[in-house]
Scaffold this active site. Structure first.
Site, PDB file in Angstrom:
ATOM      1  N   ASP A   1       0.866  -1.182   0.000  1.00  0.00           N
ATOM      2  CA  ASP A   1       0.000   0.000   0.000  1.00  0.00           C
ATOM      3  C   ASP A   1       0.896   1.222   0.000  1.00  0.00           C
ATOM      4  O   ASP A   1       1.162   1.817   1.042  1.00  0.00           O
ATOM      5  CB  ASP A   1      -0.915  -0.032   1.226  1.00  0.00           C
ATOM      6  CG  ASP A   1      -2.036   0.990   1.144  1.00  0.00           C
ATOM      7  OD1 ASP A   1      -2.042   1.784   0.191  1.00  0.00           O
ATOM      8  OD2 ASP A   1      -2.894   0.992   2.040  1.00  0.00           O
TER       9      ASP A   1
ATOM     10  N   ARG B   1       4.404   2.804   2.967  1.00  0.00           N
ATOM     11  CA  ARG B   1       4.933   1.615   3.646  1.00  0.00           C
ATOM     12  C   ARG B   1       6.441   1.513   3.417  1.00  0.00           C
ATOM     13  O   ARG B   1       7.192   1.251   4.344  1.00  0.00           O
ATOM     14  CB  ARG B   1       4.240   0.346   3.122  1.00  0.00           C
ATOM     15  CG  ARG B   1       2.719   0.370   3.250  1.00  0.00           C
ATOM     16  CD  ARG B   1       2.251   0.351   4.692  1.00  0.00           C
ATOM     17  NE  ARG B   1       0.802   0.394   4.801  1.00  0.00           N
ATOM     18  CZ  ARG B   1       0.105   1.436   5.228  1.00  0.00           C
ATOM     19  NH1 ARG B   1       0.721   2.541   5.595  1.00  0.00           N
ATOM     20  NH2 ARG B   1      -1.218   1.389   5.289  1.00  0.00           N
TER      21      ARG B   1
ATOM     22  N   HIS C   1     -11.205   3.887  -3.567  1.00  0.00           N
ATOM     23  CA  HIS C   1     -11.915   2.720  -3.040  1.00  0.00           C
ATOM     24  C   HIS C   1     -13.294   2.716  -3.679  1.00  0.00           C
ATOM     25  O   HIS C   1     -14.099   3.592  -3.361  1.00  0.00           O
ATOM     26  CB  HIS C   1     -12.044   2.815  -1.527  1.00  0.00           C
ATOM     27  CG  HIS C   1     -10.747   3.059  -0.803  1.00  0.00           C
ATOM     28  ND1 HIS C   1     -10.153   4.322  -0.725  1.00  0.00           N
ATOM     29  CD2 HIS C   1      -9.921   2.223  -0.117  1.00  0.00           C
ATOM     30  CE1 HIS C   1      -9.042   4.229  -0.017  1.00  0.00           C
ATOM     31  NE2 HIS C   1      -8.867   2.960   0.371  1.00  0.00           N
TER      32      HIS C   1
ATOM     33  N   HIS D   1     -12.379   1.571   8.667  1.00  0.00           N
ATOM     34  CA  HIS D   1     -11.619   0.702   9.565  1.00  0.00           C
ATOM     35  C   HIS D   1     -12.416   0.424  10.849  1.00  0.00           C
ATOM     36  O   HIS D   1     -12.208  -0.597  11.502  1.00  0.00           O
ATOM     37  CB  HIS D   1     -10.278   1.339   9.950  1.00  0.00           C
ATOM     38  CG  HIS D   1      -9.299   1.428   8.824  1.00  0.00           C
ATOM     39  ND1 HIS D   1      -9.282   2.480   7.944  1.00  0.00           N
ATOM     40  CD2 HIS D   1      -8.295   0.592   8.449  1.00  0.00           C
ATOM     41  CE1 HIS D   1      -8.301   2.292   7.069  1.00  0.00           C
ATOM     42  NE2 HIS D   1      -7.695   1.170   7.350  1.00  0.00           N
TER      43      HIS D   1
ATOM     44  N   ASP E   1     -10.582  -4.190  -0.051  1.00  0.00           N
ATOM     45  CA  ASP E   1      -9.847  -3.529   1.008  1.00  0.00           C
ATOM     46  C   ASP E   1      -9.668  -4.573   2.115  1.00  0.00           C
ATOM     47  O   ASP E   1     -10.273  -5.657   2.074  1.00  0.00           O
ATOM     48  CB  ASP E   1     -10.640  -2.319   1.518  1.00  0.00           C
ATOM     49  CG  ASP E   1      -9.752  -1.262   2.154  1.00  0.00           C
ATOM     50  OD1 ASP E   1      -8.586  -1.562   2.469  1.00  0.00           O
ATOM     51  OD2 ASP E   1     -10.233  -0.132   2.352  1.00  0.00           O
TER      52      ASP E   1
END
Length: 491
Positions: A73, A81, A174, A186, A258
């Site tokens: 990601d 990352r 997304h 999340h 996701d």
């Protein structure tokens, strides 16, 4: 079901999984699972030391399965990352959108792609194609190219072109759009209340552009859009994943979820059941392992997929189609020509960050002249941002002007002491999205009441400027921090 059929079924179930793991090298269970046909692996900040180590890691993965998809990601903005421990050398999507130079966006994405490819990464869960039309959005914000559909579409297409020209598969996310919500998926299920006409005019515009640009993958969103499906979140909705994305929009590449353990889906449907429902809805690959990064989870999901096929809850043809699409992406990645990283890349990133700066005061105010006191206000970071990723202005300014000092506050409690410590020196107030945090706005106003000449640096999504001297960076990456530090230091 005979043993051969069972083995084939398990192989297809393994193929559609993209689990994460803990450690800087592949654990034994992951090596074993790769040998059994695991289709992909997702890397997180916890797997990264530096680029040389990542290259060794990906080589070890390919020693077990040469065509494994290695995903990361890497938005190369606030969500990074590969640079989670140092901060991204790129300014991020919102800054690129503010500059609004599609050629630059394509160039930046090309450098990112070369960098990832050199580290052995073949699939990037980026770019973010969301239209951030809710300024209170807690999870998108500076990850988006902006709030205007056509601007987001232009830069989404350019980013995809640059990344894929470098041999790394891009993934627009997304779907069908996560910008118009003030809930983080999340943690809970966001709700997009837009009707179909509004979706066509706003949310779907960048995804149409991404498909036209030849994007290799699209990532689903864990949110509900009642105008498209009154019951199921997008990831689990056949109406959205198959009828809309495949049918109406004509997307023929890989659909990846996701992170399936996010509460928006796993909290209500359960991890295994959400996985099966996602595949049945049209997803081809299941991203898992941000939190559940272990063999037990990977095995449980494989077994749940097999059991669903046997029970008739998941058509074997659908699973076979998903596995075939995974294989097709792996083949594209293996065949795509790669180019070595360009040593000029860091300079390109810093130059872009400089171009993104928007300053409300005349240039004559800079440099500050003497070492400053930098007061940073720490917000709650959304869960997409690695917690170890550094941000801010104090460190880069202190590097250029060693006598620079300051503090970071996560509440207004330390403000009086900080203002006292700043007396006799220029004061720089650094914020991220104060319009989303009442305490931060109040603390900022209180500081400006005492020090009205203070420089305010906004490193999030700019709203109404507070203060006479206001600098917007459109992101909190290392490149953005360095660009402001240079300005204030007169470099």
């Amino acid at each position: 079901m005979d043993a051969r059929t069972g083995a084939d079924l398990a192989g297809m179930a393994n193929a559609v999984l993209q689990p994460g793991f803990v450690g800087k090298e592949p654990p034994r269970w992951l090596r074993r699972r790769l040998a059994e046909g695991l289709g992909g692996v997702a890397l997180y900040a916890r797997n990264v030391v530096d680029r040389d180590q990542v290259a060794e890691l990906t080589a070890a993965l390919r020693a077990e399965k040469p065509d494994v998809i290695v995903a990361i990601d890497e938005e190369a903005g606030d969500v990074t990352r590969i640079d989670a421990h140092t901060g991204s050398p790129w300014p991020g999507n919102l800054a690129l959108g503010a500059i609004d130079d599609s050629a630059l966006t394509r160039e930046v994405a090309g450098h990112i792609g070369r960098d990832l490819a050199a580290a052995g990464i073949t699939f990037d869960y980026a770019p973010d194609a969301d239209v951030n039309n809710d300024p209170g959005n807690p999870v998108i914000g500076s990850r988006a190219f902006g709030a205007e559909p056509e601007r987001v579409a232009r830069h989404t297409a350019a980013w995809i072109a640059g990344l894929q020209e470098a041999g790394v598969a891009a993934c627009a996310k997304h779907f069908p759009g996560h910008g118009n919500t003030n809930v983080d998926s999340h943690l809970d299920v966001p709700l997009i209340q837009a009707g179909r006409a509004e979706l066509d005019a706003i949310e779907l515009v960048p995804f149409r552009a991404a498909i036209a640009a030849g994007v290799q993958a699209v990532m689903s969103a864990h949110l509900r859009v009642p105008s498209l499906d009154p019951e199921l979140p997008a990831t689990l909705s056949r109406r959205i994943m198959t009828d809309l994305l495949r049918g109406e929009l004509g997307f023929d590449g890989l659909i990846v979820t996701d992170a399936i353990e996010m509460r928006a889906v796993a909290g209500r449907y359960g991890l295994a059941n959400a996985t099966v429902l996602a595949l049945a809805a049209g997803a081809d690959a299941i991203c898992v392992g941000g939190e559940h990064a272990d063999e037990e989870t990977a095995a449980a999901l494989r077994d749940a997929i097999c059991a669903a096929v046997v029970a008739g809850d998941l058509a074997e043809e659908r699973l076979a189609d998903a596995a075939a699409r995974v294989a097709r992406l792996a083949a594209w990645s293996a065949a795509a020509p790669k180019t070595a990283p360009d040593p000029r890349a860091t300079a390109v990133g810093l130059s872009a960050a400089r171009r993104a700066l928007r300053i409300s005061a005349p240039d004559a105010l800079f440099p500050l002249g003497v070492p400053a006191y930098v007061l940073e206000f720490q917000p709650e970071l959304n869960l997409a941002i690695a917690p170890e990723t550094p941000w801010g202005l104090l460190a880069p300014l202190a590097e250029l002007v060693p006598a620079t000092t300051g503090a970071r506050l996560s509440s207004p409690d330390g403000l009086p002491a900080a203002l006292e410590a700043s007396q006799g020196r220029p004061l720089v107030l650094v914020v991220r999205d104060p319009h989303r945090y009442a305490w931060m706005t109040q603390a900022l106003q209180a500081a400006l009441a005492v020090r009205p000449e203070a420089v305010v640096v906004e490193m999030g999504v700019p709203a109404a400027p507070l203060g006479d001297v206001h600098i917007a960076t459109f992101g909190a990456t290392a490149a953005s921090g360095r660009a402001v530090a240079e300005l204030l230091a007169g470099r």
